[in-house]
Write an enzyme that holds these catalytic residues in place. Sequence first.
Site, PDB file in Angstrom:
ATOM      1  N   CYS A  70      -2.128  -2.539   7.767  1.00  0.00           N
ATOM      2  CA  CYS A  70      -2.127  -3.467   6.627  1.00  0.00           C
ATOM      3  C   CYS A  70      -0.899  -4.371   6.582  1.00  0.00           C
ATOM      4  O   CYS A  70      -0.990  -5.515   6.134  1.00  0.00           O
ATOM      5  CB  CYS A  70      -2.289  -2.689   5.326  1.00  0.00           C
ATOM      6  SG  CYS A  70      -3.946  -1.995   5.189  1.00  0.00           S
ATOM      7  N   GLN A  90       8.435 -13.829  21.465  1.00  0.00           N
ATOM      8  CA  GLN A  90       8.065 -15.231  21.718  1.00  0.00           C
ATOM      9  C   GLN A  90       8.641 -16.162  20.650  1.00  0.00           C
ATOM     10  O   GLN A  90       7.944 -17.027  20.113  1.00  0.00           O
ATOM     11  CB  GLN A  90       6.537 -15.380  21.792  1.00  0.00           C
ATOM     12  CG  GLN A  90       5.894 -14.459  22.837  1.00  0.00           C
ATOM     13  CD  GLN A  90       4.399 -14.597  22.860  1.00  0.00           C
ATOM     14  OE1 GLN A  90       3.867 -15.544  23.434  1.00  0.00           O
ATOM     15  NE2 GLN A  90       3.723 -13.656  22.217  1.00  0.00           N
ATOM     16  N   ASP A 148       0.784  -1.255   0.000  1.00  0.00           N
ATOM     17  CA  ASP A 148       0.000   0.000   0.000  1.00  0.00           C
ATOM     18  C   ASP A 148       0.809   1.295   0.000  1.00  0.00           C
ATOM     19  O   ASP A 148       0.442   2.265   0.695  1.00  0.00           O
ATOM     20  CB  ASP A 148      -0.968   0.011   1.196  1.00  0.00           C
ATOM     21  CG  ASP A 148      -1.944  -1.151   1.193  1.00  0.00           C
ATOM     22  OD1 ASP A 148      -1.902  -1.962   0.239  1.00  0.00           O
ATOM     23  OD2 ASP A 148      -2.734  -1.271   2.145  1.00  0.00           O
ATOM     24  N   LYS A 180      -6.710  -4.838  -3.061  1.00  0.00           N
ATOM     25  CA  LYS A 180      -7.319  -5.521  -1.911  1.00  0.00           C
ATOM     26  C   LYS A 180      -8.343  -4.620  -1.211  1.00  0.00           C
ATOM     27  O   LYS A 180      -8.048  -3.460  -0.923  1.00  0.00           O
ATOM     28  CB  LYS A 180      -6.229  -5.969  -0.932  1.00  0.00           C
ATOM     29  CG  LYS A 180      -5.404  -4.841  -0.322  1.00  0.00           C
ATOM     30  CD  LYS A 180      -4.319  -5.427   0.570  1.00  0.00           C
ATOM     31  CE  LYS A 180      -3.535  -4.388   1.306  1.00  0.00           C
ATOM     32  NZ  LYS A 180      -4.287  -3.577   2.274  1.00  0.00           N
ATOM     33  N   GLU A 219      -4.629  -0.860  -1.309  1.00  0.00           N
ATOM     34  CA  GLU A 219      -5.934  -0.917  -0.646  1.00  0.00           C
ATOM     35  C   GLU A 219      -6.883  -0.065  -1.468  1.00  0.00           C
ATOM     36  O   GLU A 219      -6.673   1.144  -1.636  1.00  0.00           O
ATOM     37  CB  GLU A 219      -5.849  -0.390   0.793  1.00  0.00           C
ATOM     38  CG  GLU A 219      -7.192  -0.497   1.525  1.00  0.00           C
ATOM     39  CD  GLU A 219      -7.131  -0.094   2.993  1.00  0.00           C
ATOM     40  OE1 GLU A 219      -6.030   0.077   3.531  1.00  0.00           O
ATOM     41  OE2 GLU A 219      -8.219   0.053   3.583  1.00  0.00           O
ATOM     42  N   VAL A 260       3.180   0.271   4.216  1.00  0.00           N
ATOM     43  CA  VAL A 260       2.451   0.980   5.270  1.00  0.00           C
ATOM     44  C   VAL A 260       1.030   0.443   5.414  1.00  0.00           C
ATOM     45  O   VAL A 260       0.483  -0.114   4.468  1.00  0.00           O
ATOM     46  CB  VAL A 260       2.400   2.488   4.946  1.00  0.00           C
ATOM     47  CG1 VAL A 260       3.806   3.058   4.927  1.00  0.00           C
ATOM     48  CG2 VAL A 260       1.681   2.800   3.642  1.00  0.00           C
TER      49      VAL A 260
HETATM   50  C1  C5J Z   1      -3.085   0.572   5.560  1.00  0.00           C
HETATM   51  C2  C5J Z   1      -4.777   1.789   6.753  1.00  0.00           C
HETATM   52  N1  C5J Z   1      -2.613   0.389   4.338  1.00  0.00           N
HETATM   53  N2  C5J Z   1      -3.926   2.186   7.705  1.00  0.00           N
HETATM   54  N3  C5J Z   1      -4.345   1.085   5.686  1.00  0.00           N
HETATM   55  O1  C5J Z   1      -2.412   0.316   6.548  1.00  0.00           O
HETATM   56  O2  C5J Z   1      -5.945   2.082   6.824  1.00  0.00           O
END
Ligand code: C5J
Length: 222
Positions: free
Chosen positions: A162, A202, A24, A129, A72, A157
Amino acid sequence: MADIKAQPFAFPARPDQLALIVIDMQRDFAEPGGFGASLGNDVSRITRIIPDVKRLIEGFREAGLPVIHTMECHKPDLSDLPPAKRNRGAPTLRIGDDGPMGRILIAGEAGTAILAELAPVEGEIVIEKPGKGAFYATELGDILKARGISQLVFAGVTTEVCVQTTMREANDRGYECLLAEEATESYFPEFKDAAIAMIRAQGGIVGWTSHVDDILEAIGHA
Ligand code: C5J
């Protein structure tokens, strides 16, 4: 290929099964007027990682390893946008609304595009997506299976949304996942730090974390 120096221990890289997933890196998350900014975030935090993401992408390309990009976004008719997602966020500028870069997070709009510096080249896979995770309602799992990919290096990011969601989806599906620390970012530094810590805690419960230089050094010997 050498193992990649990582935490909580060295990542056992297998070059014939390794791909980079760039999550993204879109204008909507990185530029004023986009989705991220509409939520009140400081988007300059995102643009700061562009050089490290670019180095990673170029290293994978030079090593002949696959680079997969995700975006996204939603269909223009919003049929893949549940009200529960649309109705949260900024009251004034929601997903699907008209913004300065076109409709927010809608496929094909200018703001939804991947940042020019990190744009996919011909032949690279781009996954659109509708969710935070890249496996949900996409063809990603089938594509990875068809190519025999079982190890994923992650950049992009935001770290705790995401990126982490996709890493958790991948981990549950049996992929070995490595997060490149300088090539991921959050609007909230404390969330980035916490996500990195919980991924590798862990004994690597979600996966590994590493540095861009260490990844590049290992794949340079692929
Ligand atoms: C992503 C969001 N790409 N933070 N989307 O992390 O809404």
